[in-house]
Design a protein around this motif. Structure first.
Motif, mmCIF file in Angstrom:
data_model
loop_
_atom_site.group_PDB
_atom_site.id
_atom_site.type_symbol
_atom_site.label_atom_id
_atom_site.label_comp_id
_atom_site.label_asym_id
_atom_site.label_seq_id
_atom_site.Cartn_x
_atom_site.Cartn_y
_atom_site.Cartn_z
ATOM 1 N N UNK A 1 0.877 -1.171 0.000
ATOM 2 C CA UNK A 1 0.000 0.000 0.000
ATOM 3 C C UNK A 1 0.910 1.215 0.000
ATOM 4 N N UNK A 2 0.589 2.157 -0.851
ATOM 5 C CA UNK A 2 1.386 3.351 -1.035
ATOM 6 C C UNK A 2 0.619 4.552 -0.507
ATOM 7 N N UNK A 3 1.271 5.372 0.329
ATOM 8 C CA UNK A 3 0.623 6.599 0.799
ATOM 9 C C UNK A 3 1.551 7.789 0.585
ATOM 10 N N UNK A 4 0.942 8.938 0.357
ATOM 11 C CA UNK A 4 1.664 10.204 0.235
ATOM 12 C C UNK A 4 0.659 11.331 0.435
ATOM 13 N N UNK A 5 1.096 12.548 0.239
ATOM 14 C CA UNK A 5 0.225 13.717 0.301
ATOM 15 C C UNK A 5 -0.567 13.766 -0.996
ATOM 16 N N UNK A 6 -1.842 13.465 -0.926
ATOM 17 C CA UNK A 6 -2.674 13.410 -2.132
ATOM 18 C C UNK A 6 -3.089 14.795 -2.615
ATOM 19 N N UNK B 1 -0.786 17.090 -3.130
ATOM 20 C CA UNK B 1 0.399 17.492 -3.880
ATOM 21 C C UNK B 1 0.367 16.764 -5.216
ATOM 22 N N UNK B 2 0.170 17.492 -6.311
ATOM 23 C CA UNK B 2 0.031 16.853 -7.630
ATOM 24 C C UNK B 2 1.264 16.039 -8.012
ATOM 25 N N UNK B 3 2.433 16.520 -7.656
ATOM 26 C CA UNK B 3 3.652 15.782 -7.961
ATOM 27 C C UNK B 3 3.657 14.436 -7.226
ATOM 28 N N UNK B 4 3.277 14.469 -5.951
ATOM 29 C CA UNK B 4 3.215 13.237 -5.172
ATOM 30 C C UNK B 4 2.164 12.279 -5.701
ATOM 31 N N UNK B 5 1.035 12.817 -6.095
ATOM 32 C CA UNK B 5 -0.047 11.989 -6.625
ATOM 33 C C UNK B 5 0.364 11.325 -7.934
ATOM 34 N N UNK B 6 0.936 12.100 -8.847
ATOM 35 C CA UNK B 6 1.388 11.533 -10.125
ATOM 36 C C UNK B 6 2.481 10.498 -9.902
ATOM 37 N N UNK B 7 3.391 10.807 -9.019
ATOM 38 C CA UNK B 7 4.471 9.879 -8.729
ATOM 39 C C UNK B 7 3.933 8.578 -8.132
ATOM 40 N N UNK B 8 2.868 8.675 -7.360
ATOM 41 C CA UNK B 8 2.239 7.473 -6.794
ATOM 42 C C UNK B 8 1.794 6.525 -7.899
ATOM 43 N N UNK C 1 -1.543 -0.956 -4.082
ATOM 44 C CA UNK C 1 -2.733 -0.140 -3.914
ATOM 45 C C UNK C 1 -2.325 1.239 -3.413
ATOM 46 N N UNK C 2 -2.964 2.275 -3.928
ATOM 47 C CA UNK C 2 -2.716 3.637 -3.460
ATOM 48 C C UNK C 2 -3.868 4.020 -2.534
ATOM 49 N N UNK C 3 -3.524 4.362 -1.314
ATOM 50 C CA UNK C 3 -4.543 4.798 -0.358
ATOM 51 C C UNK C 3 -4.778 6.286 -0.584
ATOM 52 N N UNK C 4 -5.557 6.596 -1.609
ATOM 53 C CA UNK C 4 -5.780 7.993 -1.993
ATOM 54 C C UNK C 4 -6.907 8.600 -1.163
ATOM 55 N N UNK C 5 -8.133 8.231 -1.456
ATOM 56 C CA UNK C 5 -9.251 8.735 -0.668
ATOM 57 C C UNK C 5 -9.453 7.736 0.463
ATOM 58 N N UNK C 6 -9.009 8.098 1.633
ATOM 59 C CA UNK C 6 -8.979 7.182 2.760
ATOM 60 C C UNK C 6 -9.855 7.698 3.877
ATOM 61 N N UNK C 7 -10.743 6.843 4.364
ATOM 62 C CA UNK C 7 -11.590 7.167 5.500
ATOM 63 C C UNK C 7 -11.216 6.217 6.633
ATOM 64 N N UNK C 8 -10.621 6.721 7.719
ATOM 65 C CA UNK C 8 -10.178 5.838 8.792
ATOM 66 C C UNK C 8 -11.315 5.073 9.479
ATOM 67 N N UNK D 1 5.866 4.721 1.898
ATOM 68 C CA UNK D 1 5.532 6.103 2.233
ATOM 69 C C UNK D 1 6.367 7.023 1.349
ATOM 70 N N UNK D 2 5.685 7.704 0.423
ATOM 71 C CA UNK D 2 6.376 8.644 -0.467
ATOM 72 C C UNK D 2 6.533 9.977 0.248
ATOM 73 N N UNK D 3 7.756 10.351 0.500
ATOM 74 C CA UNK D 3 8.048 11.597 1.196
ATOM 75 C C UNK D 3 8.268 12.699 0.164
ATOM 76 N N UNK D 4 7.310 13.620 0.109
ATOM 77 C CA UNK D 4 7.374 14.758 -0.801
ATOM 78 C C UNK D 4 7.232 16.035 0.012
#
Length: 163
Positions: free
Chosen positions: A39-44, A46-53, A69-76, A93-96
């Motif tokens: 599972x991949x998470x980042x700042x959704x 941030x367009x650069x982070x999203x595209x990179x995901x 899987x990209x945890x984009x729209x996530x509801x805890x 964890x993509x650090x951007x």
């Protein structure tokens, strides 16, 4: 095949993108739901982070033959979203730039860190990402960075998840 070539060329041109494929190993196949995968998470936001995901997702699926899987729209509170973390082995964890200031990223990381079986793999994916200094940690605890309106125990949960 042409799409894969374009993708590989794009990855090679990413400045400051540090990724070591040997950090994640295994030859198991799993579905797109990331069962036994990543599972991949980042700042959704941030367009650069999203595209990179999406680029990284494609590259990992092709290279490792694992579900990513990209945890984009996530509801805890959503059980289906939590299931993503339960069924995977790795949390990438993509650090951007700005990722540690994103409240939704913090929520995802708090939930993900509660699953002790997950191997956390941080990836610096942006030259603009700055590792936190003591001032950052102090400001984070005081609510000046993420969730100023959050109670102290929730802000502390964010600090623990980040460390």
């Amino acid at each position: 095949h042409a799409q894969v070539e374009v993708l590989n060329s794009a990855i090679q041109t990413c400045k400051g993108f540090m990724w070591k494929p040997q950090l994640v190993s295994g030859g198991r196949w799993s579905s797109q739901s990331a069962q036994g995968g990543i599972v991949l998470i980042t700042d959704q936001t941030n367009m650069e982070g999203l595209c990179l995901s999406f680029v990284l997702q494609r590259m990992l699926q092709k290279t490792l033959h694992l579900g990513v899987s990209i945890a984009a729209s996530f509801n805890p509170q959503d059980e289906a979203d939590k299931l993503k973390f339960q069924k995977c082995d790795y949390l990438l964890v993509l650090l951007v730039r700005g990722v540690l200031e994103d409240r939704f990223f913090a929520q995802k990381l708090i939930v993900a860190r509660s699953y002790k079986h997950l191997d956390l793999v941080p990836v610096v994916a942006d030259e603009g990402f700055v590792f936190p200094d003591p001032i950052f940690w102090s400001e984070l605890r005081r609510g000046k960075i993420v969730g100023g309106s959050l109670p102290a125990h929730e802000r502390e949960a964010i600090v623990l998840a980040y460390q």
